[in-house]
Design an enzyme around this catalytic site. Structure first.
Site, PDB file in Angstrom:
ATOM      1  N   ASP A 183      -0.157   5.426  -0.043  1.00 38.88           N
ATOM      2  CA  ASP A 183      -0.895   6.367   0.899  1.00 38.88           C
ATOM      3  C   ASP A 183      -0.521   7.905   1.162  1.00 38.88           C
ATOM      4  O   ASP A 183       0.758   8.427   1.633  1.00 38.88           O
ATOM      5  CB  ASP A 183      -1.506   5.936   2.587  1.00 38.88           C
ATOM      6  CG  ASP A 183      -1.260   4.641   3.124  1.00 38.88           C
ATOM      7  OD1 ASP A 183      -2.111   3.744   1.716  1.00 38.88           O
ATOM      8  OD2 ASP A 183      -2.125   4.267   3.589  1.00 38.88           O
ATOM      9  N   GLU A 240       0.771  -0.850  -0.138  1.00 34.09           N
ATOM     10  CA  GLU A 240      -0.259  -0.143   0.341  1.00 34.09           C
ATOM     11  C   GLU A 240       1.176   1.068  -0.076  1.00 34.09           C
ATOM     12  O   GLU A 240       1.838   1.224   0.706  1.00 34.09           O
ATOM     13  CB  GLU A 240      -0.758   0.543   1.061  1.00 34.09           C
ATOM     14  CG  GLU A 240      -1.936   1.080   1.762  1.00 34.09           C
ATOM     15  CD  GLU A 240      -2.704   1.063   2.422  1.00 34.09           C
ATOM     16  OE1 GLU A 240      -3.049   1.858   3.031  1.00 34.09           O
ATOM     17  OE2 GLU A 240      -3.228   0.014   2.608  1.00 34.09           O
ATOM     18  N   GLU A 270      -3.343  10.433   3.032  1.00 32.35           N
ATOM     19  CA  GLU A 270      -4.424  10.497   3.899  1.00 32.35           C
ATOM     20  C   GLU A 270      -4.253  12.178   3.985  1.00 32.35           C
ATOM     21  O   GLU A 270      -3.624  12.491   4.979  1.00 32.35           O
ATOM     22  CB  GLU A 270      -4.587  10.007   5.037  1.00 32.35           C
ATOM     23  CG  GLU A 270      -4.662   8.542   5.032  1.00 32.35           C
ATOM     24  CD  GLU A 270      -4.927   7.370   6.185  1.00 32.35           C
ATOM     25  OE1 GLU A 270      -5.545   6.312   6.155  1.00 32.35           O
ATOM     26  OE2 GLU A 270      -4.160   7.559   7.111  1.00 32.35           O
TER      27      GLU A 270
END
Length: 285
Positions: free
Chosen positions: A106, A104, A108
């Site tokens: 990311d 993953e 955010e």
């Protein structure tokens, strides 16, 4: 112009058109590239597929994911984040594979009360293990206009960029035993959800539901495959085997990390009393 010369020019045109179509980036509309995966009508594709919105109310948030999987390349998306009092909300935009040993990458965006800055939270998971957080303030208001958030993913490194300015480089350090995401194709995901148990000041500030619905907007998605992204940007060199960023890219990276980075797991000794992770040495994070 002689007949043979004219035919040669025609052939050249055909070859150029074919090659250009082979290396063209994916820039088609949201209908063609993404599925709305949850949130009922809180996720919407608008303007003939050129705009996507995610909304959240007290009942539910919403999300979408790409139809295709990607293995390396560059992903660009323009976002305009939830405006006003966005405390408690998280807008997540990331690449991920599936399963307990997933990879993953990311972005955010952690909301905040009106007038306080968003926090941009980044992380990298490999074989199911994350805990590689770096956090930043942005040098602009991400709710006023669209801004471009990009991930360059190559076997040698991952680069996070904001408006084509590198903010983080995560290098492949398999040579010192650190797993690196390079074998699992990943889809693009995004979601808007309530995380007021941790997102704003560690959960001290809760979501103000009187401000709902909260809405974020997306446009200008672009995916460039690794075959046609050897020179990803003016900040990334074509010789990625030996160098991650050129001199200007390194300068801009230092600027961001000096003035806008607010957390780096590689500078948190309380979190790692037995010693920092291996990738933290020699600036390899």
């Amino acid at each position: 112009m002689g007949g043979s010369t004219w035919k040669g020019c025609n052939l050249l045109v055909v070859v150029v058109v074919v090659v250009s179509s082979m290396v063209a980036a994916t820039t088609a509309n949201f209908y063609e590239n993404f599925d709305l995966t949850w949130g009922d009508n809180r996720a919407k594709i608008l303007n003939g597929g050129q705009l996507l919105s995610l909304s959240m109310d007290k009942v539910s948030g919403s999300g979408f994911r790409s139809k295709k999987e990607y293995l390396f390349g560059r992903i660009d998306m323009q976002l305009k984040l939830v405006s006003g009092n966005s405390a408690g909300t998280v807008t997540a935009y990331y690449l991920s594979s599936e399963g307990p040993t997933h990879d993953e990458i990311d972005f955010e965006f952690l909301g905040n009360v009106s007038g306080d800055p968003y926090i941009l939270h980044t992380n990298v998971f490999s074989q199911g293990k994350g805990n590689r957080e770096q956090q930043f303030y942005l040098w602009f208001d991400p709710t006023k206009n669209f801004h471009t958030y990009s991930i360059i993913w190559k076997p040698q490194h991952i680069i996070f960029l904001v408006d084509n300015i590198p903010i983080r480089v995560f290098k492949n350090t398999e040579s010192v035993g650190v797993p690196f995401p390079k074998n699992q194709p990943m889809r693009i995901y995004s979601s808007l959800w309530n995380a007021d148990d941790w997102a704003t000041r560690g959960g001290l500030v809760k979501t103000d539901w009187s401000k709902a619905p909260f809405t974020a907007y997306y446009r200008n998605f672009k995916a460039t495959g690794v075959s046609d992204a050897s020179v990803f940007s003016d900040a990334a060199t074509s010789d990625t085997q030996t160098q991650t960023l050129d001199a200007d890219g390194r300068r801009r990276l230092r600027w961001v990390q000096k003035y806008f980075m607010i957390y780096n797991y590689c500078n948190d000794p309380k979190r790692f009393p037995q010693g920092f992770p291996a990738e933290c040495s020699n600036g390899r994070f």
